[in-house]
Design a protein around this motif. Structure first.
Motif, mmCIF file in Angstrom:
data_model
loop_
_atom_site.group_PDB
_atom_site.id
_atom_site.type_symbol
_atom_site.label_atom_id
_atom_site.label_comp_id
_atom_site.label_asym_id
_atom_site.label_seq_id
_atom_site.Cartn_x
_atom_site.Cartn_y
_atom_site.Cartn_z
ATOM 1 N N THR A 51 60.596 3.805 90.686
ATOM 2 C CA THR A 51 62.027 3.592 90.882
ATOM 3 C C THR A 51 62.388 2.138 90.570
ATOM 4 O OG1 THR A 51 61.875 2.892 93.191
ATOM 5 C CG2 THR A 51 61.949 5.261 92.765
ATOM 6 N N SER A 52 63.673 1.875 90.529
ATOM 7 C CA SER A 52 64.116 0.506 90.286
ATOM 8 C C SER A 52 63.667 -0.423 91.408
ATOM 9 C CB SER A 52 65.639 0.461 90.142
ATOM 10 O OG SER A 52 66.258 0.997 91.297
ATOM 11 N N GLY A 53 63.406 0.132 92.576
ATOM 12 C CA GLY A 53 62.931 -0.669 93.696
ATOM 13 C C GLY A 53 61.420 -0.798 93.772
ATOM 14 N N GLY A 54 60.736 -0.148 92.837
ATOM 15 C CA GLY A 54 59.284 -0.283 92.773
ATOM 16 C C GLY A 54 58.493 0.810 93.469
ATOM 17 N N GLU A 55 59.172 1.805 94.002
ATOM 18 C CA GLU A 55 58.436 2.909 94.613
ATOM 19 C C GLU A 55 57.813 3.763 93.523
ATOM 20 O OE1 GLU A 55 61.415 3.348 98.497
ATOM 21 O OE2 GLU A 55 61.035 5.053 97.189
ATOM 22 N N THR A 56 56.587 4.192 93.760
ATOM 23 C CA THR A 56 55.858 4.937 92.749
ATOM 24 C C THR A 56 55.453 6.322 93.244
ATOM 25 O OG1 THR A 56 53.762 3.966 93.460
ATOM 26 C CG2 THR A 56 54.938 2.847 91.678
ATOM 27 N N ASN A 57 55.242 7.195 92.291
ATOM 28 C CA ASN A 57 54.744 8.525 92.592
ATOM 29 C C ASN A 57 53.809 8.932 91.456
ATOM 30 O OD1 ASN A 57 54.499 11.007 93.948
ATOM 31 N ND2 ASN A 57 56.059 11.944 92.663
ATOM 32 N N TYR A 58 52.642 9.439 91.815
ATOM 33 C CA TYR A 58 51.634 9.791 90.820
ATOM 34 C C TYR A 58 51.224 11.254 90.967
ATOM 35 C CZ TYR A 58 50.841 4.742 90.267
ATOM 36 O OH TYR A 58 50.990 3.394 90.029
ATOM 37 N N ALA A 59 50.836 11.834 89.864
ATOM 38 C CA ALA A 59 50.188 13.137 89.925
ATOM 39 C C ALA A 59 48.855 12.965 90.644
ATOM 40 C CB ALA A 59 49.951 13.672 88.518
ATOM 41 N N ASP A 60 48.479 13.962 91.419
ATOM 42 C CA ASP A 60 47.211 13.868 92.158
ATOM 43 C C ASP A 60 46.041 13.606 91.218
ATOM 44 O OD1 ASP A 60 48.025 16.425 94.645
ATOM 45 O OD2 ASP A 60 48.467 14.278 94.571
#
Length: 114
Positions: A51-60
């Motif tokens: 996100t623009s705020g730096g939150e990340t999400n990854y595939a397992d």
């Protein structure tokens, strides 16, 4: 909005690659930017988003091996891919989501040989 991807290529299993994506045009202010991939005969899937705020999400499947980063000033993202596996092979697409629309880059091929 235009998304241009760089990087990709052929690498042996256990190796590393770095993908970059730069957004241009009416491109500032993306809510999220990220990478998706599509292997032959499979649906496109999320790899990593930020996100623009730096939150990340990854595939397992890539957690602990891939790292996504973002430079809001340059309107760009990078994907550092380490410990690559043959199952990481596919076309990687850069994506940017805005309030007004969802945009895709042209895709870059990543091939991991065993």
């Amino acid at each position: 909005v235009q998304l241009q991807a760089f990087g990709g290529g052929l690498v042996q299993a256990g190796g590393f690659l770095r993908l970059s994506c730069v957004a241009s045009g009416r491109s500032f202010g993306a809510n999220t930017m990220g990478w998706y991939r599509q292997a032959p005969g499979k649906q496109r899937e999320l790899v990593a988003v930020i996100t623009s705020g730096g939150e990340t999400n990854y595939a397992d499947s890539v957690k602990g091996r891939f790292t996504i980063s973002r430079d809001n000033a340059k309107n760009s993202i990078d994907l550092q891919m380490n410990s690559l596996k043959p199952e990481d092979t596919g076309v990687y697409y850069c994506n940017a989501k805005y309030v007004w629309g969802n945009y895709w880059g042209q895709g870059t091929q990543v091939t991991v040989s065993s």
